[in-house]
Write an enzyme that holds these catalytic residues in place. Sequence first.
Site, PDB file in Angstrom:
ATOM      1  N   ARG A 172      -2.022   4.033   5.669  1.00 40.88           N
ATOM      2  CA  ARG A 172      -1.467   3.474   4.436  1.00 40.88           C
ATOM      3  C   ARG A 172      -0.072   2.908   4.638  1.00 40.88           C
ATOM      4  O   ARG A 172       0.425   2.181   3.775  1.00 40.88           O
ATOM      5  CB  ARG A 172      -1.412   4.545   3.332  1.00 40.88           C
ATOM      6  CG  ARG A 172      -2.757   5.054   2.876  1.00 40.88           C
ATOM      7  CD  ARG A 172      -2.618   5.898   1.614  1.00 40.88           C
ATOM      8  NE  ARG A 172      -2.188   5.108   0.488  1.00 40.88           N
ATOM      9  CZ  ARG A 172      -3.005   4.456  -0.347  1.00 40.88           C
ATOM     10  NH1 ARG A 172      -4.293   4.554  -0.188  1.00 40.88           N
ATOM     11  NH2 ARG A 172      -2.522   3.736  -1.332  1.00 40.88           N
ATOM     12  N   THR A 177       5.192   6.883   3.947  1.00 40.95           N
ATOM     13  CA  THR A 177       4.868   5.959   5.034  1.00 40.95           C
ATOM     14  C   THR A 177       4.731   4.592   4.398  1.00 40.95           C
ATOM     15  O   THR A 177       4.061   4.436   3.382  1.00 40.95           O
ATOM     16  CB  THR A 177       3.563   6.351   5.742  1.00 40.95           C
ATOM     17  OG1 THR A 177       2.474   6.247   4.818  1.00 40.95           O
ATOM     18  CG2 THR A 177       3.621   7.765   6.296  1.00 40.95           C
ATOM     19  N   MET A 206       0.842  -1.200   0.000  1.00 35.87           N
ATOM     20  CA  MET A 206       0.000   0.000   0.000  1.00 35.87           C
ATOM     21  C   MET A 206       0.880   1.253   0.000  1.00 35.87           C
ATOM     22  O   MET A 206       1.273   1.717  -1.056  1.00 35.87           O
ATOM     23  CB  MET A 206      -0.911  -0.026   1.213  1.00 35.87           C
ATOM     24  CG  MET A 206      -2.202   0.713   0.958  1.00 35.87           C
ATOM     25  SD  MET A 206      -3.324   0.542   2.317  1.00 35.87           S
ATOM     26  CE  MET A 206      -4.774   1.305   1.662  1.00 35.87           C
ATOM     27  N   CYS A 207       1.264   1.753   1.116  1.00 31.57           N
ATOM     28  CA  CYS A 207       2.153   2.908   1.270  1.00 31.57           C
ATOM     29  C   CYS A 207       1.423   4.237   1.015  1.00 31.57           C
ATOM     30  O   CYS A 207       0.467   4.302   0.259  1.00 31.57           O
ATOM     31  CB  CYS A 207       3.370   2.876   0.359  1.00 31.57           C
ATOM     32  SG  CYS A 207       4.410   1.439   0.583  1.00 31.57           S
ATOM     33  N   GLY A 208       1.920   5.271   1.671  1.00 36.76           N
ATOM     34  CA  GLY A 208       1.401   6.618   1.451  1.00 36.76           C
ATOM     35  C   GLY A 208       2.545   7.541   1.085  1.00 36.76           C
ATOM     36  O   GLY A 208       3.666   7.360   1.564  1.00 36.76           O
TER      37      GLY A 208
END
Lengths: 302, 225
Positions: free
Chosen positions: A32, A150, A1-3
Site C-alpha cells: 500500500r 507507509t 493509496m497508503c497504509g
Amino acid sequence: MCGIVGLYLKNPSLHDEIGKLFAPMMVAMTNRGPDSAGFAVYGDEVSEGIKLTLQHEEADYLWHELQAELESTYGGAVQMDVYSEAGAAVLKINASEEGIRSYLETNHPEVSVMSVGVSIEILKGMGLPEDVITRFGLSGMKGSHIIGHTRMATESAVTTEGSHPFTTGMDLCLAHNGSLSNHNRLRVELQREGIHFNTENDSEVAAGYLTWRLQEGDTLKQALESSLDVLDGFFTFVVGTQNGFAVIRDPIACKPAVMAETDDYVAFASEYHALADLPGIENAKLWEPEPATVYSWGGDAE
Amino acid sequence: MTTVDLTQSSVRELNQALHDLPKDATGEWTVNGTKGEHAVACGIDAPLDVTINGHAGYYAAGMNQQANVVINGNVGVGVAENMMSGRVHVKGNASQAAGATAHGGLLVIDGDAAARCGISMKGANIVVKGSIGHMSCFMGQAGCLVVCGDAGDALGDSMYEVHIYVKGTVKSLGADVVEKEMRAEHIEELGNLLSEAGVDDDPANFKRYGSARNLYNFHIDDAKL
C-alpha cells in the site's frame, strides 16, 4: 493509496515488545505504500525538560558536535541518542519548545525538527518500509503506543519531510490515508491562529487543525468530532497523543480500516493481514470502524 | 481432498491450480493459513467445494463460477465481487462492497456487511444475516438483497430493479427508493432465499424496498432507441 497501522498497548507488561510486535505490521503494508515510511513511538518519557526528534539529510551528520554545542549554550546535561544509519537523533534537553526550536532554526537550519514532546519520537525516511524500520532498529523499541504509515504519494513529493506521521504540536501525531481537498484555505486560517507548517502536505493541515483545537481546550475526541465538519476529503486518521490513541474515518468511509481489541492491546490497520501475526488475534474482537465515528483509548483521548 | 497452506505456497499458485481444472471438475479443496491474504480462490470456474479456514483479505472468491466456497472467518473488501454463479458463504463479517457487481449465484454472510454491500449488483442474490452499512445496493440492477438486521444510510440509492428485503430498520432510503408492497410472489421469493441461506424466519417480518422509477434515466425523452 497508503497504509496505516497503529498499536496501543493496554497491558504495560508488553511495553518492552512494542517494536517487535509492530515491525511486521509495517512490513505488511508495503504494497500500500512503498515510497516512504515512518512511525511515531510513545515511550521513554523524559521526567524533566523535553525531547525532540531531529533529522539531517546526511546519515553521518556529527550529532555529538551539536550536543556539545547545546551543552555549552544551555549549561547542563544534554542527551543525544543517535540513529547512526538514518541521519536522525533524539535530543533530550531542559529547554522550552520555542527556545530550542528558534535556536536550531537560527544556528542549524539544516537540522529538521520532526517532533517535540515528552514521550513522542517520530522517525521516518524514504524507501521500503522494511528498509526504513531497519535503519531505526524498530524491532528493539519499547513504548506504550505506536503509529506507523507507509506512503504512496499523491498530494506532494516523496521526501522525508513529506512522509507521515505528521505533528504540529507537543506529543501529537497523525497518520492519514486519503486526501483532503480544502487544505490550502484551512492552512492559511490555521496560520493566522499561530500554527506552524513545515510542508505543503494536506495531512499536515489535519494535524495542525487538531493541534489548534487541543490548544483551545478540546479533548482529542471533541477535536476529532469537529474535524468532520471542517475537513473536506477522504480520510482515515490514526492519531496519537502522550497518553491517547484514536481512530476516525470520514462519513463516506472510502479508505479501508480494520480494528482488533484484546485485553492486551488495541490494533488498527488498513488491511487485516497487517494484524494477522499479533498474539491472540484469533480470539480478538475484530471490527470495521463505522464512518464519522471517533474511537479513542487512553488518558487524554476520552 | 486437496489441502493448500498459504503460509507454504502463494495465492497465485493456489489460484492457478484452481484455474487449471476443467470446467466440470468436482472435489473438495481446503485452504488454510490465509492470514488476510487478498484474492484467495478468485476466478474459479468448476463445481468444486472450497473451504477457506481463516480471515481472507480483498476480493475473496471473486468472479466465482459454479463453485461452493465457504469462508470460516471474516473477509475484506469485495467478497464474491462479480460472481457469476455458485455460492459463497462467509461465516464471519464482511467489509465493504460485498457482492459488488455480482451477476449470479448466492452470497450468504452470517455476520454484518459494511458499506456498499451489493453495489451495482446485476443479478446475484445476497443474504446478510446481520446488518449492512451505508450506500448498499447503490445502482443495483437485478437480483435480491436480503438483510435480516438493519440497513445504513441511503439504501438503494439510484437503484434499478433489485428486490431489497429488510427485516430491521433502514436508517435512510437513497434517492428514488420507496417501500413497496409484499405481494405473494415476493413472499415466495424471499421464503426460498431464506431457506436456501439457512435462515429460519418468516418472510412476513420483512419489508420490501425498490425503485420508484422516477429518476431521469427512467424517462429519457430524447433517446432514439
